[in-house]
Design a protein around this motif. Structure first.
Motif, short mmCIF file in Angstrom:
data_model
loop_
_atom_site.label_atom_id
_atom_site.label_comp_id
_atom_site.label_asym_id
_atom_site.label_seq_id
_atom_site.Cartn_x
_atom_site.Cartn_y
_atom_site.Cartn_z
N ALA A 76 0.53 -1.18 -0.08
CA ALA A 76 -0.22 0.16 0.08
C ALA A 76 0.89 0.90 -0.32
O ALA A 76 0.58 2.38 -0.63
N ALA A 77 1.63 1.00 0.72
CA ALA A 77 2.63 2.70 0.86
C ALA A 77 3.47 2.85 -0.50
O ALA A 77 3.81 3.71 -0.92
N LYS A 78 3.93 1.88 -1.11
CA LYS A 78 4.85 1.42 -2.85
C LYS A 78 3.37 2.76 -3.50
O LYS A 78 4.12 3.26 -3.83
N ASP A 82 4.32 5.75 -5.21
CA ASP A 82 4.67 4.71 -7.05
C ASP A 82 3.64 6.54 -7.29
O ASP A 82 3.62 7.61 -8.68
N ALA A 83 2.23 7.25 -7.11
CA ALA A 83 1.13 7.83 -7.43
C ALA A 83 1.78 9.77 -7.32
O ALA A 83 1.81 10.10 -8.62
N ARG A 84 2.74 9.12 -6.28
CA ARG A 84 3.65 10.68 -5.97
C ARG A 84 4.08 11.53 -7.02
O ARG A 84 4.27 12.22 -8.36
N ASP A 85 5.25 9.61 -7.16
CA ASP A 85 6.35 10.05 -7.79
C ASP A 85 6.02 10.30 -9.13
O ASP A 85 6.88 10.75 -9.99
N ALA A 87 4.30 12.41 -10.63
CA ALA A 87 4.25 13.80 -10.83
C ALA A 87 5.15 14.37 -11.72
O ALA A 87 5.71 15.68 -12.73
N ALA A 88 6.26 14.00 -11.60
CA ALA A 88 7.74 14.51 -12.27
C ALA A 88 7.09 13.66 -13.51
O ALA A 88 8.18 14.53 -14.42
N HIS A 89 6.83 12.73 -14.00
CA HIS A 89 7.00 12.74 -15.51
C HIS A 89 5.09 13.01 -16.13
O HIS A 89 4.86 12.13 -17.04
N GLY A 90 4.59 13.91 -14.97
CA GLY A 90 3.16 14.08 -16.01
C GLY A 90 2.18 13.95 -15.23
O GLY A 90 1.07 14.16 -16.42
N VAL A 91 2.49 12.43 -15.03
CA VAL A 91 1.24 12.52 -14.22
C VAL A 91 0.38 12.33 -12.76
O VAL A 91 0.89 12.36 -12.09
N HIS A 92 0.01 13.01 -12.86
CA HIS A 92 -0.79 13.75 -11.37
C HIS A 92 -1.77 13.28 -10.66
O HIS A 92 -3.54 13.32 -11.10
N PHE A 93 -1.80 13.08 -10.08
CA PHE A 93 -2.86 12.29 -8.93
C PHE A 93 -3.14 13.04 -7.32
O PHE A 93 -2.46 14.17 -7.63
N GLY A 94 -4.05 12.77 -7.27
CA GLY A 94 -4.78 14.02 -6.53
C GLY A 94 -4.30 13.35 -4.61
O GLY A 94 -3.16 11.95 -4.39
N GLU A 95 -3.79 13.86 -3.63
CA GLU A 95 -3.73 13.70 -1.95
C GLU A 95 -4.55 11.65 -1.61
O GLU A 95 -5.69 12.25 -2.13
N MET A 211 5.22 6.10 7.11
CA MET A 211 5.77 8.15 6.38
C MET A 211 4.55 7.70 4.88
O MET A 211 4.24 8.88 4.75
N GLU A 212 3.80 6.75 4.28
CA GLU A 212 3.50 6.88 3.36
C GLU A 212 2.14 7.06 3.69
O GLU A 212 1.43 7.79 3.13
#
Length: 248
Positions: A76-78, A82-85, A87-95, A211-212
């Protein structure tokens, strides 16, 4: 291939005073990965096996309050990381919105599938499962104290696979905020701040999960490096990753 020897389950008798007496070829104390694998292998070879377990489910620490639930939560943490990371490649998810009850239930189902599977394998191999806490009373006798009564188990050979349990550090207060690894995996809540004492594998797993999930985590380690004894080349990228999210 499975032995062709004829095998029966443990023989039982009632002794004076109503104490149940059981006889077997092999007694296995503890149903964790060491215990159940030994019991199943011995049964496959034709031995009459009794597996003694003090808890309600088979699998020991690993399946119930160790490796399996921690890996489920790490998955679950991964997903969150992964969803947060991305964003650097142009794919954005909400919190992420964490529903603790649903997360705990999912973790419980993962554990339950495996423990129920072990129960089925034990029945398939005619391994007798005896619930209770065992103590040796002679070189060939084990007294098992259970909720339903006491049983005297007489055996020819025995395997001790009692497993492990968390150690409580001296000097820590008796405070509900102080958790061991089992308490951390129970996931009662997500604290705003969390101190993890010990930068070994288990400590870092719990640090990563919390942390995640949104806690500000600090890890304290006595040794100069995290995961003492592990190859430094393997630890460095993990340490770099953790430092990007941990408080300290």
């Amino acid at each position: 291939s499975r032995s062709s020897h004829v095998r029966v389950q443990a023989r039982c008798a009632i002794a004076a005073g109503g104490v149940i007496v059981m006889n077997c070829d092999l007694a296995v104390l503890g149903s964790g990965p060491g215990g159940y694998s030994a019991a199943f292998r011995a049964a496959d070879l034709g031995m009459n096996v009794v597996l003694v377990e003090r808890d309600a489910t088979l699998g020991g620490v690993c399946l119930n309050v160790g490796c399996i639930p921690s890996k489920a939560l790490l998955h679950a943490a991964k997903v969150i990381a992964d969803a947060r990371d991305m964003a650097a490649h142009g794919v954005h998810f909400g919190e992420p919105r964490i529903e603790l009850d649903a997360l705990r239930n999912w973790k419980g189902r993962v554990v339950g599938q495996l423990t129920k599977g072990l129960e089925g394998l034990a029945k398939q191999r005619k391994v007798t499962v005896l619930r209770g806490t065992g103590s040796f009373t002679s070189p060939n006798t084990l007294e098992v104290r259970g909720e339903s009564g006491d049983t005297t188990l007489e055996f020819k050979q025995a395997i001790i696979a009692a497993g492990s349990e968390p150690v409580r550090l001296p000097g820590l207060p008796d405070d509900p905020r102080v958790m061991d690894s089992s308490g951390a995996l129970a996931l009662a809540d997500i604290p705003a701040r969390l101190l993890v004492i010990g930068g070994g594998i288990i400590g870092l797993e719990m640090a990563t999960v919390y942390m995640e999930l949104g806690a500000d985590v600090t890890v304290v380690e006595l040794m100069p490096e995290l995961m003492a004894g592990a190859d430094r080349d393997l630890v460095k990228p993990l340490e770099k990753r953790l430092k990007s999210g941990l408080v300290g």
